[in-house]
Design a protein around this motif. Structure first.
Motif, short mmCIF file in Angstrom:
data_model
loop_
_atom_site.label_atom_id
_atom_site.label_comp_id
_atom_site.label_asym_id
_atom_site.label_seq_id
_atom_site.Cartn_x
_atom_site.Cartn_y
_atom_site.Cartn_z
N LYS A 66 -7.54 6.87 -5.10
CA LYS A 66 -8.22 6.62 -3.63
C LYS A 66 -7.79 5.31 -3.40
O LYS A 66 -8.63 4.34 -2.82
N GLU A 67 -6.35 5.01 -3.38
CA GLU A 67 -5.81 3.62 -3.03
C GLU A 67 -5.99 3.64 -1.39
O GLU A 67 -5.63 4.67 -0.91
N ILE A 68 -6.43 2.54 -0.91
CA ILE A 68 -6.48 2.29 0.49
C ILE A 68 -5.14 1.88 1.00
O ILE A 68 -4.42 0.98 0.48
N VAL A 69 -4.70 2.82 1.90
CA VAL A 69 -3.20 2.46 2.49
C VAL A 69 -3.33 2.26 3.76
O VAL A 69 -2.08 2.06 4.45
N GLY A 70 -4.19 2.29 4.41
CA GLY A 70 -4.12 2.01 5.95
C GLY A 70 -5.70 1.80 6.43
O GLY A 70 -6.69 2.18 5.89
#
Length: 402
Positions: A66-70
């Motif tokens: 669940k990496e925040i990418v935007g």
């Protein structure tokens, strides 16, 4: 390997701050190959919209980790989109008295996608989800602002999201020097309380495009440092706003000051050591010999704050000179507060623009505002489709969106 799923959800301050900060730091603002600006949101990723309720911040996360990418921010407000001729009241129509026509407008800001994850449809998905929230909350139009060099953002919004170029105001930036600006003789500057400022703005500027219907909330916000009006001799005492509106002087000017320093800090990056050294030398000379009034370059290469000038207006043959005096007053106030720049945004054809000191190298001659109609226009029909209207001489820039 299958395509990784992208999930868009509402920002959670308890668990998302670090991930958002990483994305923000990877997305410096500025044209490729030139110096860039990094924005530090003072540890509060949602601070730039929380002053404009209702507001929302969304994030995009990817993969099992669940990496925040935007991320994206948005808010909704009611603003003036045109004017209509008054038909009620004695002599209203005969005297060409106009009333504002309001619309519910949504504003998109802070769209960020981390560089390794671009061209994957993340930006489009964030915009689409935010627009859904706009529609659910009754917004009739949505708009965004970006500089003319941001080709990727313009292409996304106009090419894939259905927006069209709408207005092209100018962002004018003035450095705050180590010396005070000398104010002109025979000019008096008065400070207005929030109630007086509201009366003045509603009376004189409520039909200006983008004027917020909740101007009272803006003027009473803790970030608002005051509203100031400049007049020439022999207007030496402030008679009160009611008398001023009934019998104003031949020339006058007004502006308000917003303390953006308490919301975010900026930092200029990508500048050579030589230019940094020359800037430092100019500051040292200015500080040692303030009477020379050398236009020194402030310390832009570490986090610095700004004051935003808004609600700028005036009337009369001397109004440009009075605006210049107000900007000098604002400069001295910013110097005492430890700010490095003054920023204002005006329509490209604003008549009072000639009175606003600024450095061309730091300013943006053409800020692009793109707009989209989200649904039917719920106004009284006086405007029709706002996206097709012609620009006026002025716009009212809401400081909460800076």
């Amino acid at each position: 390997m299958g395509k990784e799923i992208i999930v868009v959800r509402e920002f959670d301050k308890e668990r998302d701050c670090l991930g958002v900060e990483i994305v923000e730091r990877s997305c410096e603002v500025g044209p490729s190959g030139k110096m860039s600006l990094f924005t530090d949101l003072m540890g509060d990723p949602i601070c730039r919209v929380r002053h404009s309720p209702p507001f929302l911040m969304l994030i995009a996360e990817m993969g099992v980790e669940k990496e925040i990418v935007g991320l994206i921010r948005g808010c909704i407000k009611t603003v003036t989109c045109g004017k209509k001729l008054a038909r009620n009241g004695k002599n209203a129509s005969e005297n060409n008295i106009h009333l504002p026509v309001y619309t519910k407008l949504a504003y998109i800001l802070g769209l960020r996608v981390s560089p390794p994850h671009r061209r994957m449809g993340i930006g489009l998905k964030l915009v689409s989800n935010l627009e859904t929230w706009f529609r659910e909350n009754g917004a009739e139009y949505s708009y965004m602002a970006t500089d003319n060099d941001n080709e990727a953002s313009i292409k996304l919004f106009t090419g894939r999201c259905g927006y069209s170029k709408f207005r092209t105001p100018s962002i004018l930036v003035q450095p705050v020097f180590a010396h005070r600006v000398k104010l002109p003789n025979r000019v008096t500057i008065f400070g207005l309380n929030p109630n007086e400022a509201e009366s003045l703005y509603r009376s004189r500027f409520s039909t200006t495009e983008f004027f917020p219907s909740d101007i009272d909330s803006v003027l009473n916000n803790k970030l608002n440092l005051g509203t100031f009006i400049a007049v020439s001799d022999p207007y030496r005492t402030w008679p009160g706003v009611d008398r001023f509106l009934v019998d104003p002087p031949e020339s006058w000017a007004v502006l308000s000051i917003w303390n953006s320093k308490e919301v975010f800090r900026l930092e200029v990056r990508g500048v050579s050591r030589l230019k940094r050294g020359l800037a430092k030398t100019s500051r040292l000379i200015d500080k040692a010999f303030p009477w020379l009034r050398i236009p020194s370059v402030p310390e832009f290469f570490r986090p610095f704050g700004l004051h935003f000038l808004y609600g700028l207006g005036g009337y009369g043959p001397d109004s440009v000179r009075l605006v210049r005096a107000l900007c000098g007053f604002a400069h001295n106030s910013a110097k005492e507060s430890g700010c490095s720049v003054l920023v204002t945004e005006v329509a490209c054809c604003e008549p009072l623009r000639l009175g606003i000191p600024h450095w061309k190298r730091l300013s943006c001659a053409e800020d692009i505002w793109c707009v989209k109609r989200l649904g039917e226009d719920y106004s009284d029909g006086s405007v029709g489709d706002w996206t097709k209207s012609k620009p006026g001489l002025s716009v009212f820039v809401d400081p909460r969106e800076v």
